[in-house]
Design a protein around this motif. Structure first.
Motif, mmCIF file in Angstrom:
data_model
loop_
_atom_site.group_PDB
_atom_site.id
_atom_site.type_symbol
_atom_site.label_atom_id
_atom_site.label_comp_id
_atom_site.label_asym_id
_atom_site.label_seq_id
_atom_site.Cartn_x
_atom_site.Cartn_y
_atom_site.Cartn_z
ATOM 1 N N PRO A 1 0.822 -1.216 0.000
ATOM 2 C CA PRO A 1 0.000 0.000 0.000
ATOM 3 C C PRO A 1 0.851 1.259 0.000
ATOM 4 O O PRO A 1 1.987 1.269 0.491
ATOM 5 C CB PRO A 1 -0.786 -0.132 1.316
ATOM 6 C CG PRO A 1 0.131 -0.914 2.212
ATOM 7 C CD PRO A 1 0.856 -1.875 1.311
ATOM 8 N N VAL A 2 0.278 2.305 -0.565
ATOM 9 C CA VAL A 2 0.964 3.598 -0.585
ATOM 10 C C VAL A 2 0.106 4.656 0.105
ATOM 11 O O VAL A 2 0.554 5.316 1.049
ATOM 12 C CB VAL A 2 1.287 4.031 -2.031
ATOM 13 C CG1 VAL A 2 1.894 5.435 -2.041
ATOM 14 C CG2 VAL A 2 2.236 3.043 -2.688
ATOM 15 N N ALA A 3 -1.141 4.816 -0.362
ATOM 16 C CA ALA A 3 -1.997 5.858 0.215
ATOM 17 C C ALA A 3 -3.454 5.545 -0.082
ATOM 18 O O ALA A 3 -3.783 4.770 -0.994
ATOM 19 C CB ALA A 3 -1.618 7.228 -0.338
ATOM 20 N N LEU A 4 -4.330 6.156 0.708
ATOM 21 C CA LEU A 4 -5.776 6.053 0.522
ATOM 22 C C LEU A 4 -6.290 7.413 0.090
ATOM 23 O O LEU A 4 -6.006 8.426 0.732
ATOM 24 C CB LEU A 4 -6.450 5.611 1.828
ATOM 25 C CG LEU A 4 -7.969 5.458 1.804
ATOM 26 C CD1 LEU A 4 -8.382 4.345 0.833
ATOM 27 C CD2 LEU A 4 -8.504 5.147 3.201
ATOM 28 N N ASP B 1 -13.762 6.431 -3.320
ATOM 29 C CA ASP B 1 -12.476 6.073 -2.715
ATOM 30 C C ASP B 1 -11.590 5.299 -3.687
ATOM 31 O O ASP B 1 -12.071 4.501 -4.499
ATOM 32 C CB ASP B 1 -12.705 5.233 -1.457
ATOM 33 C CG ASP B 1 -13.522 5.977 -0.419
ATOM 34 O OD1 ASP B 1 -13.355 7.203 -0.306
ATOM 35 O OD2 ASP B 1 -14.342 5.337 0.270
ATOM 36 N N THR B 2 -10.293 5.526 -3.542
ATOM 37 C CA THR B 2 -9.289 4.850 -4.365
ATOM 38 C C THR B 2 -8.097 4.488 -3.480
ATOM 39 O O THR B 2 -7.716 5.261 -2.593
ATOM 40 C CB THR B 2 -8.812 5.754 -5.517
ATOM 41 O OG1 THR B 2 -9.938 6.163 -6.295
ATOM 42 C CG2 THR B 2 -7.839 5.003 -6.416
ATOM 43 N N LEU B 3 -7.532 3.318 -3.732
ATOM 44 C CA LEU B 3 -6.338 2.882 -3.013
ATOM 45 C C LEU B 3 -5.150 2.949 -3.964
ATOM 46 O O LEU B 3 -5.178 2.346 -5.040
ATOM 47 C CB LEU B 3 -6.514 1.460 -2.491
ATOM 48 C CG LEU B 3 -5.309 0.855 -1.772
ATOM 49 C CD1 LEU B 3 -4.997 1.629 -0.499
ATOM 50 C CD2 LEU B 3 -5.550 -0.620 -1.465
ATOM 51 N N LYS B 4 -4.133 3.668 -3.564
ATOM 52 C CA LYS B 4 -2.913 3.742 -4.355
ATOM 53 C C LYS B 4 -1.920 2.718 -3.809
ATOM 54 O O LYS B 4 -1.665 2.673 -2.605
ATOM 55 C CB LYS B 4 -2.310 5.143 -4.290
ATOM 56 C CG LYS B 4 -1.172 5.358 -5.271
ATOM 57 C CD LYS B 4 -0.697 6.799 -5.241
ATOM 58 C CE LYS B 4 0.431 7.030 -6.246
ATOM 59 N NZ LYS B 4 0.919 8.424 -6.214
ATOM 60 N N ALA B 5 -1.395 1.874 -4.694
ATOM 61 C CA ALA B 5 -0.487 0.806 -4.282
ATOM 62 C C ALA B 5 0.648 0.704 -5.283
ATOM 63 O O ALA B 5 0.661 1.382 -6.316
ATOM 64 C CB ALA B 5 -1.238 -0.512 -4.192
ATOM 65 N N GLN B 6 1.610 -0.161 -4.965
ATOM 66 C CA GLN B 6 2.700 -0.431 -5.892
ATOM 67 C C GLN B 6 3.009 -1.922 -5.876
ATOM 68 O O GLN B 6 2.883 -2.585 -4.860
ATOM 69 C CB GLN B 6 3.941 0.376 -5.543
ATOM 70 C CG GLN B 6 4.621 -0.009 -4.251
ATOM 71 C CD GLN B 6 5.888 0.795 -4.001
ATOM 72 O OE1 GLN B 6 6.066 1.866 -4.563
ATOM 73 N NE2 GLN B 6 6.762 0.272 -3.171
ATOM 74 N N VAL B 7 3.391 -2.405 -7.043
ATOM 75 C CA VAL B 7 3.752 -3.812 -7.157
ATOM 76 C C VAL B 7 5.198 -3.980 -6.712
ATOM 77 O O VAL B 7 5.886 -3.005 -6.382
ATOM 78 C CB VAL B 7 3.545 -4.310 -8.603
ATOM 79 C CG1 VAL B 7 2.082 -4.274 -8.967
ATOM 80 C CG2 VAL B 7 4.358 -3.481 -9.582
ATOM 81 N N VAL B 8 5.694 -5.208 -6.721
ATOM 82 C CA VAL B 8 7.000 -5.496 -6.153
ATOM 83 C C VAL B 8 8.141 -4.820 -6.907
ATOM 84 O O VAL B 8 9.201 -4.527 -6.334
ATOM 85 C CB VAL B 8 7.212 -7.027 -6.097
ATOM 86 C CG1 VAL B 8 7.343 -7.595 -7.495
ATOM 87 C CG2 VAL B 8 8.420 -7.395 -5.247
ATOM 88 N N ASP B 9 7.931 -4.518 -8.203
ATOM 89 C CA ASP B 9 8.993 -3.850 -8.969
ATOM 90 C C ASP B 9 8.929 -2.332 -8.862
ATOM 91 O O ASP B 9 9.684 -1.623 -9.538
ATOM 92 C CB ASP B 9 8.938 -4.282 -10.429
ATOM 93 C CG ASP B 9 7.627 -3.890 -11.109
ATOM 94 O OD1 ASP B 9 6.761 -3.280 -10.441
ATOM 95 O OD2 ASP B 9 7.453 -4.218 -12.309
ATOM 96 N N GLY B 10 8.010 -1.810 -8.026
ATOM 97 C CA GLY B 10 7.915 -0.375 -7.802
ATOM 98 C C GLY B 10 6.898 0.345 -8.650
ATOM 99 O O GLY B 10 6.685 1.548 -8.470
ATOM 100 N N GLN B 11 6.248 -0.336 -9.587
ATOM 101 C CA GLN B 11 5.261 0.315 -10.455
ATOM 102 C C GLN B 11 4.033 0.716 -9.640
ATOM 103 O O GLN B 11 3.507 -0.069 -8.851
ATOM 104 C CB GLN B 11 4.861 -0.639 -11.581
ATOM 105 C CG GLN B 11 3.836 -0.051 -12.542
ATOM 106 C CD GLN B 11 3.480 -1.031 -13.648
ATOM 107 O OE1 GLN B 11 4.105 -2.067 -13.787
ATOM 108 N NE2 GLN B 11 2.478 -0.707 -14.433
ATOM 109 N N VAL C 1 0.135 1.715 -8.942
ATOM 110 C CA VAL C 1 -1.158 1.258 -9.440
ATOM 111 C C VAL C 1 -2.253 1.912 -8.599
ATOM 112 O O VAL C 1 -2.109 2.045 -7.378
ATOM 113 C CB VAL C 1 -1.283 -0.277 -9.358
ATOM 114 C CG1 VAL C 1 -2.658 -0.721 -9.820
ATOM 115 C CG2 VAL C 1 -0.198 -0.947 -10.175
ATOM 116 N N SER C 2 -3.330 2.331 -9.239
ATOM 117 C CA SER C 2 -4.496 2.863 -8.537
ATOM 118 C C SER C 2 -5.643 1.863 -8.664
ATOM 119 O O SER C 2 -5.992 1.451 -9.772
ATOM 120 C CB SER C 2 -4.912 4.219 -9.114
ATOM 121 O OG SER C 2 -3.905 5.186 -8.878
#
Length: 555
Positions: A139-142, A245-255, A257-258
């Motif tokens: 996770p990155v941000a909500l 609402d949207t969840l901002k995340a990143q995959v294992v390679d750093g990309q 994703v929303s």
């Protein structure tokens, strides 16, 4: 030794051993299915490692270990991997990476050659989505309406995420209820208005009657249109809230994703969960499997429509086959003249039990669906033509085909029960002044009821597991709605249904994602077995109750 062989004891031991082996095989098979299927719902840990690809580059991997296997190193070298010559065997791991919208494939094999040590990051999350399968990442941000309201470093981040996911799921369920129930009821009434008007045209109503009907129909349609506008406005408002609402995340390679929360079914952190939390999650996911609708080409979600369709079809089949089978057996045993013709009929009944089930399906499609169904449409549903009502495969024709399939079983079991009733009971009843009909229906038939229930038990066991004929007469891959709802006549025998047996076939052999479907095949198969056992136990309980009742009455 010769005396021991003549005593028959070896055959008793042989039969007992055969029964024991069969029981071990059955229990072992059910245990294997249970482990392979129901183990799928346990929240597996998420592992992170680095692997070496065929071209020598290192790639970071995040996902769940599915299984592993040992393969010859020569086979791997032939595929282009750099494996030391001294190594004879290589272990490879199947990892569920998810993220199908990013990686195109969510299951991949990786060799242990050059693989780093496995790690289990505590903040790794698994998101079950309504589309594109699972998401594995960090996770990155909500965000709310595009503005950040919490970041992954905040202490309350996970609580806020779970609360908003629960809110999105509740809104989604409310929208589904409005679309399926409220809007569905309005559409049903509008369709009835159209069919009623079409019926008047076919009946040749005069212009005055048509003008009067049009005025009445226009008023009803205007009222329904107003109801639809109100319901649609409510649904649109829920959609607006759902998209907030949207969840901002990143995959294992750093990309980055929303992910919109409206697309999330469940969000978990398996590595941060204890045993009790995982047990609770297991129960929740298992209940969802039994009570929810399928999604993602039947490789995700639940199987409730298939369970409901199977039970409904078996009940309708039982209602149809029992009276016909019992009456046919009573006639053959008690009224028909014994002779060569009757022997031919009995042989024919016995042979029908051995006819391949697909033959019954072809017969049901040609006779029940096209002939009887088409005739019913011509007589009673002319206003719906050319769209068929009963002239197309559906629940009633599937049940009727299975009733025809299991009819010989019920006839034979009932005849056997009638033949076991002593003649003295019949003679005693007749001697007391009862007629033959009174003797039959008040004395003989009640005593033969347990045998009739035995035939019904066997019929249920066979019908619930049939697949081949149902593919032709009413079972489909995915039914958009259940055959039971709040619209008259409530149980819609003309609708197509889902079936557990066909669901197993579809998921196992027609699925576009084999690895995702594999555990669901086992879980659905065990559900079908348990459902058949429950139906049989209910019928056995009724049979035993009737047996005790009439045994005590005869005493």
């Amino acid at each position: 030794m010769k005396h021991w062989l003549k005593s028959g004891a070896p055959w008793v031991w042989l039969n007992g051993g055969a029964v024991a082996v069969c029981m071990v095989m059955v229990v072992g098979l059910i245990g294997l299915i249970a482990i392979r299927g129901f183990g799928h719902f346990w929240p597996a840990d998420v592992v992170q490692m680095t692997v070496v690809e065929r071209d020598g580059t290192s790639v970071a991997i995040l996902g769940e270990e599915v299984r592993s296997e040992v393969v010859p190193a020569a086979l791997v070298r032939g595929a282009g991997y750099n494996v030391p010559e001294a190594q004879e065997l290589v272990t490879r791991y199947l990892v569920k990476q998810g993220n199908r919208d990013i990686n195109a494939r969510d299951f991949n094999w990786y060799l242990d050659v050059g693989m780093s040590e496995w790690q289990k990051p505590e903040n790794a999350m698994v998101i079950e989505r309504r589309e594109w399968g699972n998401f594995y990442g960090f996770p990155v941000a909500l965000l709310e309406n595009g503005e950040v309201i919490a970041t992954a470093q905040d202490n309350t981040f996970w609580d806020q995420v779970q609360q908003r996911v629960a809110r999105s799921v509740a809104l989604h369920n409310e929208i589904r209820h409005i679309e399926k129930v409220d809007i569905g009821r309005i559409n049903h009434k509008l369709e009835r208005i159209r069919l009623d008007r079409r019926g008047l045209e076919l009946d040749g109503a005069d212009s005055a009657r048509m003008a009067e009907a049009d005025a009445e129909f226009s008023a009803l349609r205007a009222e329904l249109d107003e109801q639809y506008r109100v319901v649609k406005a409510e649904r649109d408002e829920l959609y607006r809230q759902l998209k907030r609402d949207t969840l901002k995340a990143q995959v294992v390679d750093g990309q980055a994703v929303s992910i919109a929360l409206q697309n999330i079914v469940r969000l978990t952190r398996p590595n941060a969960m204890g045993v009790l939390a995982k047990m609770g999650q297991y129960v929740e996911r298992f209940w969802e499997f039994l009570s929810d609708e399928p999604r993602e080409a039947n490789t995700e979600g639940g199987i409730f429509p298939a369970i409901f369709g199977t039970v409904t079809m078996v009940i309708v089949m039982s209602i149809i086959v029992t009276p016909f089978g019992v009456l046919a057996a009573i006639y053959l045993r008690e009224y028909a003249k014994q002779g060569p013709v009757l022997r031919v009929i009995r042989i024919s009944v016995y042979n029908l039990a051995g006819v391949p089930s697909i033959v019954y399906g072809v017969f049901g499609l040609g006779f029940f669906v096209y002939f009887l169904g088409g005739s019913l449409d011509e007589l009673f549903y002319r206003e719906s033509l050319p769209a068929p009502t009963f002239g197309t495969p559906g629940l009633f024709w599937a049940s009727l085909t299975l009733a025809l399939l299991t009819l010989p079983v019920v006839i034979v079991s009932t005849e056997e029960g009638l033949s076991r009733i002593p003649t003295t009971i019949r003679q005693g009843s007749l001697a007391l002044g009862a007629t033959k009909a009174e003797t039959l229906w008040k004395v003989v038939v009640p005593l033969a009821t347990p045998a009739m229930m035995t035939g019904l038990i066997l019929a249920i066991a066979r019908a619930a597991g049939e697949v081949a004929p149902l593919m032709l007469v009413g079972v489909v891959k995915l039914a958009p709605s259940l055959p039971l709802d709040g619209n008259y006549p409530y149980l819609h025998l003309d609708q197509k249904i889902m079936h557990l047996g066909f669901h197993i076939y579809d998921v196992g052999f027609q699925s576009p994602n084999v690895e995702a479907a594999r555990p669901l095949v086992y879980a659905t198969a065990l559900t079908l077995v348990m459902l058949i056992i429950v139906l049989n136990l209910a019928a056995i309980r009724i049979r035993n109750s009737l047996r005790e009742k009439y045994r005590s009455a005869s005493d």
